[in-house]
Design a protein around this motif. Structure first.
Motif, short mmCIF file in Angstrom:
data_model
loop_
_atom_site.label_atom_id
_atom_site.label_comp_id
_atom_site.label_asym_id
_atom_site.label_seq_id
_atom_site.Cartn_x
_atom_site.Cartn_y
_atom_site.Cartn_z
N ALA A 31 0.82 -1.22 0.00
CA ALA A 31 0.00 0.00 0.00
C ALA A 31 0.85 1.25 0.00
O ALA A 31 0.41 2.31 -0.47
N GLY A 32 2.10 1.16 0.51
CA GLY A 32 2.95 2.33 0.58
C GLY A 32 3.66 2.67 -0.72
O GLY A 32 4.27 3.72 -0.83
N GLY A 33 3.59 1.78 -1.70
CA GLY A 33 4.23 2.04 -2.99
C GLY A 33 3.41 1.47 -4.12
O GLY A 33 2.18 1.61 -4.15
N ARG A 34 4.09 0.80 -5.07
CA ARG A 34 3.37 0.17 -6.17
C ARG A 34 2.57 -1.01 -5.63
O ARG A 34 3.06 -1.78 -4.80
N PRO A 35 1.33 -1.17 -6.11
CA PRO A 35 0.49 -2.25 -5.57
C PRO A 35 0.84 -3.63 -6.09
O PRO A 35 0.15 -4.60 -5.78
N VAL A 36 1.90 -3.76 -6.88
CA VAL A 36 2.29 -5.04 -7.47
C VAL A 36 3.64 -5.45 -6.88
O VAL A 36 4.56 -4.63 -6.74
N GLY A 37 3.76 -6.74 -6.50
CA GLY A 37 5.00 -7.26 -5.96
C GLY A 37 5.33 -8.63 -6.54
O GLY A 37 4.44 -9.34 -7.03
#
Length: 758
Positions: free
Chosen positions: A165-171
């Motif tokens: 949630a603090g950056g790109r929503p893809v990991g």
């Protein structure tokens, strides 16, 4: 740009009136280059990633918050109503304010649709802020109580969600290989996948659903709906203009000093480009300015093409021949040239003297000071002042910086606030701003251009005066700007001691000798002071003029290569016996004549240094002035070009919109038999089949679809009703506007008969 429902951007733009389309092109000039063939092309450009990002840079803080709310509501995937957008704004945000922000985005074609179906281009998600970069919503969570599910998670799973949630929503993770039942899941990611709080994209990629991201990020606590209040002060507009006029006169005087200084002693160009520290200090010392103001002075002079790099084997900064034209102009026109050059200057003089990341000093006139966005940022500062009433100025540069930061928080970079302060200081030095307010000439320059601004400055400048005040201490006071002819005579006879609203000159033996060297006589100088001084002429000045004139010119020189002659043999003998005679290689050829192989100017300078007072004479025996006029170089053509691209004018916008409408009609028309230029024959080739089809349409009074390429290579289409063909021109009538069009046949690339709708 396929939409789930609602009109596309192309449909929405087609439905707008001509004034709205022209406003879009005016607000986003990148969409107008090259000319769009129709509204479909315009919509494609408006939705491109680069153009959307550029337009978003100009949005204010609140409009950006509304853009993020639209993205949080997934308006880039499907149209959403305005009420859903407001739900993603801070509590208490007025719906009217949100609607006004949406209207601003509609005017830019960043958003479209009615209030019940607002849409964004897909590229808007990349232009949004961090709070807008939510993942795609998960269908399994549509009816779930997501806040309760998140609240019940153990710490390790919440930490994974918080990271996404603090950056790109893809990991990326290896735990996404398979989705296991909750009882078999061992790692936090496996358990989140089984709970449906993460979405599996492939064997190594997971995505945070938009519903979960919205819960974790929450709605911002507050957002500034309106810009900060600007603290101002009010003064009389006449006082502001007169103060600005004084600054303009000082600026012009300092630039004149710079041109004369570099005419005699051009400074070298650094190997890395720019002006050296020692040469900058010399400019500051001669002009009696700070080094920061001296940096501004040389930058503006170079921008106005008054000085330039001569690009020689040993390059130097040398005045151009354009400087002579500039110095012959009126003070108001000279000011307008300098002010316009600063306004369009794609550089930051404020960086001069600072150090870069490698602790190297940033030199004036070097490439390190180049910032292409500088003219735009300057105009933003001046536009804020232009919105205020005449005579109203800002009291705090930091307050002005805060207003500009709210209006465009993504512009300016790390130097944003410093640029505001630099712009105010530089504009004050140049006379565009005075006492914190935009002056009348400055306001005219921003709104109308250089010529009207010069006229406005001429009105603000005090009227030239035709007299001086001679003092007993051999000073001459000019209580205002002198008439050009009188100023030249006084400058020739006296040296400037101090400048300001009143200029003080000092008369000395050397200054009088300078006037005599220029061909003036003692009678001329007596007449000058007698007729132009409002105060009595002190005897000390009369005696000084007569004494210098009595000694001046008794010894005369000419080129023989050089010669010296005098009616007094004793004086010739005295010169021949002096130590200087040996250095100058003087030789007596007659009791009253000496000759030398050295240049005359060198001989005269050395004799003056030895205490003699020789004068140069021409072929007719009259005194001539041998002082060098200063070096000049040809003005570089590139130096006179404007650096700032301008928004298309009203007539250009009208033509663009008309061409797009024609392109739309051409795209919508049903086409029958079609012919085009033969392959490989060139865009302008005109085949016999094309000409035959046009003649057939002319005889049958049938509309025809035309494909064109203009002189810039831009393709377009239009539908016309041919009237006649001749002289290489197809003349036809626009079926919608009834206007007559004349199209060169060699520009036509294809043609097709338009079939009727019946």
């Amino acid at each position: 740009m396929v939409r789930v429902s609602g009109p596309t951007l192309t449909d929405w733009l087609r439905a707008r009136d001509d004034e709205t389309l022209a406003a879009v092109l005016r607000a986003r000039p990148d969409l107008a280059t090259p000319r769009p063939a129709d509204t479909a092309v315009l919509a494609t450009r408006a939705g491109s990633r680069a153009s959307v990002a550029r337009a978003a840079e100009g949005l204010d803080t609140f409009t950006l918050a509304v853009l993020d709310a639209l993205l949080a509501a997934d308006a880039d995937r499907a149209p959403v109503p305005l009420r859903r957008v407001v739900e993603h704004l801070p509590p208490g945000t007025p719906e009217e304010s949100a609607r006004a922000a949406v209207d601003r985005m509609r005017a830019l074609a960043l958003a479209w649709g009615e209030d019940d179906a607002l849409a964004l281009p897909p590229a808007a998600r990349e232009a949004g802020g961090p709070t807008a970069s939510l993942g795609r919503p998960s269908p399994t969570l549509e009816h779930a109580d997501v806040p309760a599910l998140v609240e019940a998670l153990p710490e390790d799973e919440r930490k994974v969600l918080a990271t996404l949630a603090g950056g790109r929503p893809v990991g990326r993770t290896r735990d996404a290989a398979t989705v296991l039942p909750l009882a078999q899941a061992k790692t936090p990611i496996q358990r989140l996948l089984s709970r449906g709080l993460l979405t599996r994209l492939d064997a190594e990629t997971v995505e945070l659903p938009g519903q979960v991201g919205a819960v974790l990020r929450g709605t911002p606590a507050s957002v500034e709906v309106t810009e900060p209040e600007l603290r101002t002060t009010t003064r009389k507009a006449a006082l502001v203009d007169s103060t600005a006029a004084g600054a303009a006169l000082e600026l012009v005087r300092h630039v004149e000093t710079l041109v004369r200084l570099w005419s005699a002693e051009p400074p070298p160009v650094l190997k890395s480009g720019g002006l050296g520290v020692r040469d900058l200090k010399k400019v500051a010392r001669v002009t009696e300015l700070s080094e920061r103001d001296a940096t501004l002075l040389v930058e503006v002079a170079a921008a106005a093409a008054l000085v330039a790099d001569n690009e020689a084997a040993t390059p130097e900064w040398v005045p151009t021949n354009h400087a002579d034209l500039w110095m012959a102009a009126t003070p108001a026109n000279r000011w307008a040239t300098l002010a316009t050059a600063w306004l369009d200057l794609p550089r930051l003089p404020g960086l001069g003297g600072l150090r870069d990341a490698k602790d190297r000093i940033l030199a004036p006139l070097s490439d390190e000071l180049r910032r292409p966005a500088a003219p735009v940022e300057r105009l933003r500062v001046l536009d804020v002042l232009a919105d205020l009433r005449a005579g109203t100025g800002v009291t705090d540069p930091d307050g002005l910086a805060a207003v500009l930061a709210w209006r465009a928080p993504r512009r300016g970079g790390r130097l944003r606030d410093e640029m505001v302060r630099w712009t105010l200081a530089e504009a004050t030095t140049l006379g565009l701003v005075a006492l914190g307010a935009l002056s009348g000439p400055g306001r005219t320059l921003v709104a109308e251009g250089a010529a009207p601004a010069a006229k406005r400055m001429a009105e603000a400048l005090p009227d030239p005066i035709d007299h001086v005040l001679v003092q007993a201490d051999l000073t001459v006071v000019a209580p205002g700007p002198l008439e050009p002819h009188l100023a030249a005579r006084i400058t020739e006879t006296a040296d400037v001691e101090s400048a300001g609203s009143a200029t003080v000159y000092r008369v000395s033996e050397s200054s009088i000798r300078r006037a005599l060297d220029a061909g003036r006589s003692a009678a001329d100088l007596h007449e000058l002071f007698t007729t132009k001084s409002k105060t009595p002429i002190p005897q000390s000045l009369e005696y000084l003029i007569d004494d210098v004139a009595r000694r001046h010119g008794r010894l005369r020189g000419g080129a023989a290569t050089s010669f010296l002659r005098c009616d007094d043999p004793a004086l010739i003998a005295e010169v021949a016996a002096s130590p200087t005679a040996t250095t100058l290689q003087l030789r007596k050829i007659a009791p009253t004549v000496l000759v030398s192989p050295l240049p005359l100017l060198e001989i005269l300078d050395d004799l003056r240094a030895a205490g003699f007072a020789p004068a140069a004479e021409g072929a007719d025996g009259q005194v001539v002035d041998l002082r060098p006029t200063g070096r000049r170089i040809q003005t570089p053509a590139k130096a006179l070009r404007r650096a700032v691209p301008r928004t298309p004018g009203p007539d250009q916008l009208t033509d663009m919109v008309a061409a797009m409408r024609a392109g739309d009609r051409a795209a919508d028309s049903r086409r029958g038999r079609t012919v085009s230029a033969k392959s490989g024959s060139g865009a302008g080739a005109n085949t016999a089949e094309t000409l035959a089809l046009l003649q057939e349409a002319t005889q049958a009074h049938q509309a025809v679809w035309i494909g064109l390429v203009d002189a810039h290579g831009v393709a377009s289409q239009r539908v016309i009703e041919p009237l006649r063909i001749g002289g290489g021109i197809l003349e036809g009538k626009d079926p919608t506007s009834e206007e007559i069009r004349r199209l060169p046949l060699h520009r036509i690339t294809s043609a097709a008969l338009v079939e009727s709708e019946s």
